[in-house]
Design an enzyme around this catalytic site. Sequence first.
Site, PDB file in Angstrom:
ATOM      1  N   GLU A   1      12.738  -7.699   8.592  1.00 60.12           N
ATOM      2  CA  GLU A   1      13.626  -7.459   7.450  1.00 60.12           C
ATOM      3  C   GLU A   1      15.117  -7.604   7.774  1.00 60.12           C
ATOM      4  O   GLU A   1      15.863  -6.617   7.779  1.00 60.12           O
ATOM      5  CB  GLU A   1      13.391  -6.055   6.887  1.00 60.12           C
ATOM      6  CG  GLU A   1      11.994  -5.828   6.378  1.00 60.12           C
ATOM      7  CD  GLU A   1      11.876  -4.497   5.634  1.00 60.12           C
ATOM      8  OE1 GLU A   1      12.822  -3.696   5.657  1.00 60.12           O
ATOM      9  OE2 GLU A   1      10.821  -4.275   5.027  1.00 60.12           O
TER      10      GLU A   1
ATOM     11  N   GLU B   1       3.880  -5.223   5.534  1.00 65.52           N
ATOM     12  CA  GLU B   1       4.131  -3.801   5.247  1.00 65.52           C
ATOM     13  C   GLU B   1       3.925  -3.526   3.775  1.00 65.52           C
ATOM     14  O   GLU B   1       4.407  -4.265   2.915  1.00 65.52           O
ATOM     15  CB  GLU B   1       5.580  -3.390   5.577  1.00 65.52           C
ATOM     16  CG  GLU B   1       5.878  -3.207   7.034  1.00 65.52           C
ATOM     17  CD  GLU B   1       7.302  -2.703   7.275  1.00 65.52           C
ATOM     18  OE1 GLU B   1       7.881  -2.040   6.402  1.00 65.52           O
ATOM     19  OE2 GLU B   1       7.825  -2.997   8.366  1.00 65.52           O
TER      20      GLU B   1
HETATM   21  C1  BGC Z   1      10.862  -1.008   7.474  1.00 65.27           C
HETATM   22  C2  BGC Z   1      10.258   0.206   8.131  1.00 65.27           C
HETATM   23  C3  BGC Z   1      10.467   1.414   7.258  1.00 65.27           C
HETATM   24  C4  BGC Z   1       9.724   1.188   5.958  1.00 65.27           C
HETATM   25  C5  BGC Z   1       9.819   2.341   4.961  1.00 65.27           C
HETATM   26  C6  BGC Z   1      10.625  -1.082   5.993  1.00 65.27           C
HETATM   27  O1  BGC Z   1      11.819  -1.375   5.390  1.00 65.27           O
HETATM   28  O2  BGC Z   1      10.482  -2.180   8.125  1.00 65.27           O
HETATM   29  O3  BGC Z   1      10.816   0.348   9.395  1.00 65.27           O
HETATM   30  O4  BGC Z   1      10.078   2.594   7.848  1.00 65.27           O
HETATM   31  O5  BGC Z   1      10.226   0.042   5.321  1.00 65.27           O
HETATM   32  O6  BGC Z   1      11.123   2.580   4.595  1.00 65.27           O
END
Ligand code: BGC
Length: 458
Positions: free
Chosen positions: A180, A368
């Site tokens: 990101e 994610e």
């Molecule tokens: C990031 C993580 C973060 C998650 C939740 C993403 O933006 O890669 O490191 O913990 O979102 O905020």
Amino acid sequence: MIEQDHPAPQYQDGLHKKAFGKEFKWGVSTAAYQIEGAHEADGKGPSIWDDFTNTKKKVLQGLHANHTCDFYNRFPDDLDLMRSMHIPNFRFSLSWPRILPGGTGSVNQKGLDYYDRLIDNCLSRGIEPWVTLYHWDLPAALERQGGWTNRDVVQWFSEYVQLCASRYGDRVNHWMVLNEPMAFVGAGYFLGIHAPGRRNINAFLAATHHATLCQAEGGRILKQLLPQAEIGTTFSCSHIEPYRNLERDQKAARRVDALLNRLFLEPSLGLGYPFKDIPYLNRIEKFFEPGDENRMAFDFDFIGLQNYTRELVKYSFFTPFLQAKLVPAARRGVPLTVMGWEVYPEAIYHMLHRFNAYTGIKKIIITENGAAFPDTVKDGQVNDPDRVEYLQRYLRQVLRARQEGVKVEGYFVWSFSDNFEWAEGYHPRFGLVYVDFETQERIVKSSGHWFSQFLAQG
Ligand code: BGC
């Protein structure tokens, strides 16, 4: 250990692993700084997050991730747990200052050895390692020389990538260059709410350009050294809509979309920066050197899409550079997570279609997706029906997109266990596994039981 007979919440109709196909990759994601702890162990150098938390005390109540989940010491047990939950793919990041304490130059053998052990322990349990090279923990020594705003970062980063690829490439087949970039450059160099805590538009533009160059250069180095490996990089994205049906809100939404969703993705695809939608961005050209247009692109094998929510955008005369602002979900009367983010499963569906529409994207992996909800321990158990429902609803949208022909071929939950949530500290818990940060006890939440039973199907 996970008990085999734990009653997991029921699957929603139509949500079966089988429907995603045999080749679909299932996994969980983490990041070094958020889980490892051991911030000074075995020769590790400080990162900008160590400085931001311990020296500058910039996170609420002086919180830091010096110990966090202590994954550095406890990884064999955590991997056992992961295996008992039938999780076949594990995404984690390497800590640059653990390997190169000063960012460049002398190598920390013990740091290198640690990731050897971690990778070997994954493989011996039948878990495939997916490695992110940079998840926000720049060596502090490099920040003292300007960090991402110094063009030398391309050299520093290349040295680090070469070292990691040569060391671990015989065992790691899936790589992600950056996590990101919009998040670490935007929050770190413009908003100042993440490390290194700078707030400067020029710093933001310089860091943007150098991260874009590193993103592509990292891809090229990996491909050259590991031609058989799958090389990707990850992008945060939010589905953007205008707040009102007004032309000025629609235009504002387009600008925010260009900034949040296209700024780093499009140059990697050879499309350049989205100047047309944000003319102010033209100023980034002062950081260009001849040949940069070509250097910004790399043909990635897969793109990591990371989505949590949608944003509604409104025109705002007073917001510099963008003339747009987000309307907080809390003011819109919609269901929220602990982060204040709207639960909006269609967001992932729309973003999958958006990414899929780029002809340069060959394959998408959701690297994610997940949610923080207020988890509590009762009688030794953590019952988190909201998270189960969130995951099921988002997954249904992933399936919907896939059935419509979107090239999405994997899904990783953020996150395996609760961990240090950057500027928010320990309050938001994203894990499938609950962590008691005092005792380091782990409790598989009901969402973890659900995911594990889902994965065990077929
Ligand atoms: C990031 C993580 C973060 C998650 C939740 C993403 O933006 O890669 O490191 O913990 O979102 O905020």
